[in-house]
Design a protein around this motif. Structure first.
Motif, mmCIF file in Angstrom:
data_model
loop_
_atom_site.group_PDB
_atom_site.id
_atom_site.type_symbol
_atom_site.label_atom_id
_atom_site.label_comp_id
_atom_site.label_asym_id
_atom_site.label_seq_id
_atom_site.Cartn_x
_atom_site.Cartn_y
_atom_site.Cartn_z
ATOM 1 N N LEU A 101 17.504 62.039 41.984
ATOM 2 C CA LEU A 101 16.319 62.117 41.119
ATOM 3 C C LEU A 101 15.643 63.481 41.245
ATOM 4 O O LEU A 101 15.206 64.061 40.251
ATOM 5 N N SER A 102 15.573 64.015 42.483
ATOM 6 C CA SER A 102 14.954 65.331 42.678
ATOM 7 C C SER A 102 15.744 66.399 41.932
ATOM 8 O O SER A 102 15.159 67.314 41.343
ATOM 9 N N SER A 103 17.079 66.261 41.938
ATOM 10 C CA SER A 103 17.916 67.261 41.239
ATOM 11 C C SER A 103 17.694 67.193 39.727
ATOM 12 O O SER A 103 17.991 68.143 39.015
ATOM 13 N N GLN A 104 17.167 66.074 39.243
ATOM 14 C CA GLN A 104 16.866 65.931 37.805
ATOM 15 C C GLN A 104 15.433 66.369 37.495
ATOM 16 O O GLN A 104 14.924 66.133 36.402
ATOM 17 N N GLY A 105 14.738 66.920 38.498
ATOM 18 C CA GLY A 105 13.374 67.402 38.271
ATOM 19 C C GLY A 105 12.322 66.307 38.359
ATOM 20 O O GLY A 105 11.170 66.502 37.956
ATOM 21 N N ILE A 106 12.717 65.137 38.889
ATOM 22 C CA ILE A 106 11.747 64.034 39.031
ATOM 23 C C ILE A 106 11.148 64.075 40.437
ATOM 24 O O ILE A 106 11.886 64.186 41.428
ATOM 25 N N ARG A 107 9.832 64.019 40.518
ATOM 26 C CA ARG A 107 9.186 64.025 41.842
ATOM 27 C C ARG A 107 9.382 62.671 42.514
ATOM 28 O O ARG A 107 9.237 61.633 41.873
ATOM 29 N N VAL A 108 9.714 62.736 43.821
ATOM 30 C CA VAL A 108 9.960 61.506 44.573
ATOM 31 C C VAL A 108 9.065 61.475 45.809
ATOM 32 O O VAL A 108 8.878 62.492 46.483
#
Ligand code: E4P
Length: 225
Positions: A101-108
């Motif tokens: 998810l982080s690699s997709q630019g989504i904050r986790v």
């Protein structure tokens, strides 16, 4: 230091927002259940309502525990609003999901963290936030603030950008201890933030100021008369 409120109660969130010092909200499945929010449509609508109340940083937690489902849920939650931070538990598939998810630019926000090793894994995987649960450690007679301090130190050693989000904060002393050791964020009930206001000398001093002012006004009114 950022202040988040740890609640899914819209009234409580609005109260903290109105104070002007709120930076975000964390929720979890227990907090959502407490508000009676169940079913995908209601859950999404509730997250949207929270996003519309605050400026940024609304943690919404996945329910699944396997990689594919966590990613599916995470991508879907992230579509609700740009303010959503997907909350993923610190388990093996969770680490993989954080990375994806982080690699997709989504904050986790990596949740349920109770050790420095778990925090290191979360940072390596690219989490924006790591949530060590201070209060729950204190509950089992383990030093919660020592863990926060240890994680802050480790992240500084390697300049990790992951922010330390001290969670399970139960009272003002917890919050102050987190500030002292350099936690980037604290999340707690709104009443803990409001309790920072309290000091008897403030109340006493204000009462004195107002009383002196009133007496001076009455004296000057008598002089004019
Ligand atoms: C963190 O994100 C959790 O929602 C929370 O802080 C847990 O707090 P509790 O231990 O008071 O339930």
């Amino acid at each position: 230091m950022k202040f988040f409120v740890d609640t899914a109660n819209l009234k409580e969130i609005q109260e903290a927002q109105d104070l002007g010092v709120l930076d975000g909200v964390t929720t979890n499945p227990s907090l959502m259940a407490k508000e009676g929010i169940t079913g995908e449509d209601k859950v999404r609508a509730h997250y949207k309502a929270i996003c519309d109340t605050v400026d940024d940083n609304v943690s919404a937690e996945v329910i699944s525990t396997n990689f594919d489902e966590m990613v599916r849920e995470g991508l879907s939650l992230a579509k609700i609003d740009d303010k959503i931070v997907v909350k993923i538990p610190m388990i093996k598939d969770g680490v993989k999901a954080i990375k994806y998810l982080s690699s997709q630019g989504i904050r986790v926000n990596c949740t349920l963290v109770f050790s420095a090793g778990q925090a290191l894994l979360a940072a390596k995987a690219g989490a924006s936030y790591v949530s060590p649960f201070m209060g729950r450690l204190d509950d089992i007679s383990t030093d919660g603030v020592a863990l926060i301090q240890q994680i802050v130190h480790i992240y500084q050693n390697f300049s990790f950008e992951t922010e330390v989000l001290a969670a399970s904060i139960r009272h003002t002393m917890h919050l102050i201890q987190c500030a002292e050791v350099g936690a980037d964020v604290v999340t707690c009930p709104t009443k803990v933030i409001l309790a920072l206001l309290n000091h008897p000398l403030t109340d006493k001093g204000l009462a004195q100021f107002l009383s002196d002012h009133k007496k001076a006004q009455e004296a000057s009114a008598q002089t004019v008369a």
